[in-house]
Design a protein around this motif. Structure first.
Motif, PDB file in Angstrom:
ATOM      1  N   ARG A  24      -9.502   0.479  59.252  1.00 34.64           N
ATOM      2  CA  ARG A  24      -8.331   0.059  58.489  1.00 34.64           C
ATOM      3  C   ARG A  24      -7.958  -1.377  58.825  1.00 34.64           C
ATOM      4  N   ALA A  25      -8.011  -1.733  60.115  1.00 33.24           N
ATOM      5  CA  ALA A  25      -7.688  -3.105  60.531  1.00 33.24           C
ATOM      6  C   ALA A  25      -8.699  -4.096  59.965  1.00 33.24           C
ATOM      7  N   ILE A  26      -9.977  -3.753  60.012  1.00 32.88           N
ATOM      8  CA  ILE A  26     -11.019  -4.623  59.451  1.00 32.88           C
ATOM      9  C   ILE A  26     -10.770  -4.837  57.967  1.00 32.88           C
ATOM     10  N   LEU A  27     -10.472  -3.769  57.253  1.00 31.11           N
ATOM     11  CA  LEU A  27     -10.218  -3.869  55.816  1.00 31.11           C
ATOM     12  C   LEU A  27      -9.012  -4.759  55.529  1.00 31.11           C
ATOM     13  N   GLU A  28      -7.931  -4.574  56.264  1.00 29.19           N
ATOM     14  CA  GLU A  28      -6.726  -5.359  56.019  1.00 29.19           C
ATOM     15  C   GLU A  28      -6.942  -6.845  56.295  1.00 29.19           C
ATOM     16  N   VAL A  29      -7.633  -7.172  57.390  1.00 30.15           N
ATOM     17  CA  VAL A  29      -7.900  -8.573  57.709  1.00 30.15           C
ATOM     18  C   VAL A  29      -8.819  -9.189  56.663  1.00 30.15           C
ATOM     19  N   THR A  30      -9.853  -8.450  56.280  1.00 28.11           N
ATOM     20  CA  THR A  30     -10.791  -8.950  55.278  1.00 28.11           C
ATOM     21  C   THR A  30     -10.088  -9.192  53.941  1.00 28.11           C
ATOM     22  N   GLU A  31      -9.242  -8.261  53.542  1.00 28.00           N
ATOM     23  CA  GLU A  31      -8.495  -8.436  52.287  1.00 28.00           C
ATOM     24  C   GLU A  31      -7.590  -9.662  52.350  1.00 28.00           C
ATOM     25  N   LEU A  32      -6.943  -9.885  53.491  1.00 28.78           N
ATOM     26  CA  LEU A  32      -6.081 -11.053  53.652  1.00 28.78           C
ATOM     27  C   LEU A  32      -6.889 -12.344  53.545  1.00 28.78           C
ATOM     28  N   LEU A  36      -6.428 -15.184  50.652  1.00 29.05           N
ATOM     29  CA  LEU A  36      -6.169 -16.592  50.956  1.00 29.05           C
ATOM     30  C   LEU A  36      -7.244 -17.498  50.377  1.00 29.05           C
ATOM     31  N   MET A  37      -8.493 -17.061  50.426  1.00 30.76           N
ATOM     32  CA  MET A  37      -9.575 -17.847  49.843  1.00 30.76           C
ATOM     33  C   MET A  37      -9.359 -18.008  48.342  1.00 30.76           C
ATOM     34  N   ASP A  38      -8.958 -16.922  47.679  1.00 37.31           N
ATOM     35  CA  ASP A  38      -8.687 -16.990  46.235  1.00 37.31           C
ATOM     36  C   ASP A  38      -7.527 -17.939  45.946  1.00 37.31           C
ATOM     37  N   GLU A  39      -6.437 -17.790  46.689  1.00 34.06           N
ATOM     38  CA  GLU A  39      -5.249 -18.619  46.468  1.00 34.06           C
ATOM     39  C   GLU A  39      -5.539 -20.108  46.663  1.00 34.06           C
ATOM     40  N   GLN A  40      -6.386 -20.405  47.664  1.00 34.42           N
ATOM     41  CA  GLN A  40      -6.678 -21.803  47.976  1.00 34.42           C
ATOM     42  C   GLN A  40      -7.967 -22.279  47.316  1.00 34.42           C
ATOM     43  N   GLU A  41      -8.557 -21.402  46.501  1.00 29.51           N
ATOM     44  CA  GLU A  41      -9.788 -21.711  45.774  1.00 29.51           C
ATOM     45  C   GLU A  41     -10.897 -22.207  46.703  1.00 29.51           C
ATOM     46  N   VAL A  42     -11.098 -21.450  47.770  1.00 34.12           N
ATOM     47  CA  VAL A  42     -12.148 -21.750  48.746  1.00 34.12           C
ATOM     48  C   VAL A  42     -13.290 -20.767  48.524  1.00 34.12           C
ATOM     49  N   SER A  43     -14.477 -21.280  48.312  1.00 31.61           N
ATOM     50  CA  SER A  43     -15.646 -20.421  48.105  1.00 31.61           C
ATOM     51  C   SER A  43     -16.231 -20.005  49.455  1.00 31.61           C
ATOM     52  N   PHE A  61     -19.562 -11.278  57.343  1.00 35.26           N
ATOM     53  CA  PHE A  61     -18.254 -11.200  57.977  1.00 35.26           C
ATOM     54  C   PHE A  61     -17.258 -10.510  57.041  1.00 35.26           C
ATOM     55  N   LEU A  62     -17.283 -10.902  55.778  1.00 33.29           N
ATOM     56  CA  LEU A  62     -16.316 -10.371  54.823  1.00 33.29           C
ATOM     57  C   LEU A  62     -16.622  -8.945  54.371  1.00 33.29           C
ATOM     58  N   ASP A  63     -17.863  -8.503  54.510  1.00 28.65           N
ATOM     59  CA  ASP A  63     -18.141  -7.114  54.123  1.00 28.65           C
ATOM     60  C   ASP A  63     -18.223  -6.180  55.327  1.00 28.65           C
ATOM     61  N   GLY A  64     -17.862  -6.697  56.507  1.00 28.32           N
ATOM     62  CA  GLY A  64     -17.742  -5.847  57.685  1.00 28.32           C
ATOM     63  C   GLY A  64     -19.013  -5.642  58.475  1.00 28.32           C
ATOM     64  N   THR A  69     -14.164 -10.767  65.868  1.00 25.19           N
ATOM     65  CA  THR A  69     -13.399 -10.931  67.090  1.00 25.19           C
ATOM     66  C   THR A  69     -12.137 -11.708  66.750  1.00 25.19           C
ATOM     67  N   ILE A  70     -11.176 -11.676  67.630  1.00 21.24           N
ATOM     68  CA  ILE A  70      -9.957 -12.450  67.411  1.00 21.24           C
ATOM     69  C   ILE A  70     -10.309 -13.929  67.293  1.00 21.24           C
ATOM     70  N   ARG A  71     -11.265 -14.389  68.072  1.00 21.68           N
ATOM     71  CA  ARG A  71     -11.683 -15.796  68.005  1.00 21.68           C
ATOM     72  C   ARG A  71     -12.273 -16.134  66.634  1.00 21.68           C
ATOM     73  N   THR A  72     -13.127 -15.244  66.131  1.00 24.82           N
ATOM     74  CA  THR A  72     -13.742 -15.470  64.824  1.00 24.82           C
ATOM     75  C   THR A  72     -12.683 -15.480  63.725  1.00 24.82           C
ATOM     76  N   ILE A  73     -11.772 -14.527  63.768  1.00 27.51           N
ATOM     77  CA  ILE A  73     -10.707 -14.451  62.771  1.00 27.51           C
ATOM     78  C   ILE A  73      -9.849 -15.707  62.844  1.00 27.51           C
ATOM     79  N   SER A  74      -9.548 -16.161  64.045  1.00 29.93           N
ATOM     80  CA  SER A  74      -8.766 -17.387  64.229  1.00 29.93           C
ATOM     81  C   SER A  74      -9.501 -18.580  63.650  1.00 29.93           C
ATOM     82  N   ASP A  75     -10.809 -18.663  63.877  1.00 22.48           N
ATOM     83  CA  ASP A  75     -11.614 -19.758  63.317  1.00 22.48           C
ATOM     84  C   ASP A  75     -11.552 -19.754  61.793  1.00 22.48           C
ATOM     85  N   VAL A  76     -11.644 -18.577  61.194  1.00 17.81           N
ATOM     86  CA  VAL A  76     -11.611 -18.474  59.731  1.00 17.81           C
ATOM     87  C   VAL A  76     -10.247 -18.930  59.209  1.00 17.81           C
ATOM     88  N   PHE A  77      -9.177 -18.482  59.817  1.00 20.33           N
ATOM     89  CA  PHE A  77      -7.851 -18.891  59.365  1.00 20.33           C
ATOM     90  C   PHE A  77      -7.625 -20.383  59.557  1.00 20.33           C
TER      91      PHE A  77
END
Length: 79
Positions: A24-32, A36-43, A61-64, A69-77
């Motif tokens: 569930r956490a993976i799904l929620e982070v991936t959806e977020l 954000l990628m859609d909103e900012q038009e980032v491919s 990464f996006l399909d699980g 890791t928290i580091r990877t998620i932080s890098d993406v954001f």
């Protein structure tokens, strides 16, 4: 006789609940991230370039398929 949903059956045990919450956490982070990628038009290609990785890695990464890791998620954001 009451019939249980799949979620109810999966979360009956402590281990099942743990695994369910992980997914569930993976799904929620991936959806977020996708939102954000859609909103900012980032491919995916552009995100990969910003991260210094391949488009394939971003796709995994996006399909699980890649461990988030928290580091990877932080890098993406940050990217």
């Amino acid at each position: 006789m009451t019939s249980q949903t799949l979620t109810e059956r999966l979360t009956e045990s402590r281990e099942g609940m743990r695994l369910y919450q992980q997914e569930r956490a993976i799904l929620e982070v991936t959806e977020l991230i996708c939102q954000l990628m859609d909103e900012q038009e980032v491919s995916r290609s552009e995100l990969a370039r910003c991260l210094g990785t391949s488009k394939g890695y971003v796709t995994q990464f996006l399909d699980g398929r890649t461990n988030m890791t928290i580091r990877t998620i932080s890098d993406v954001f940050t990217a």
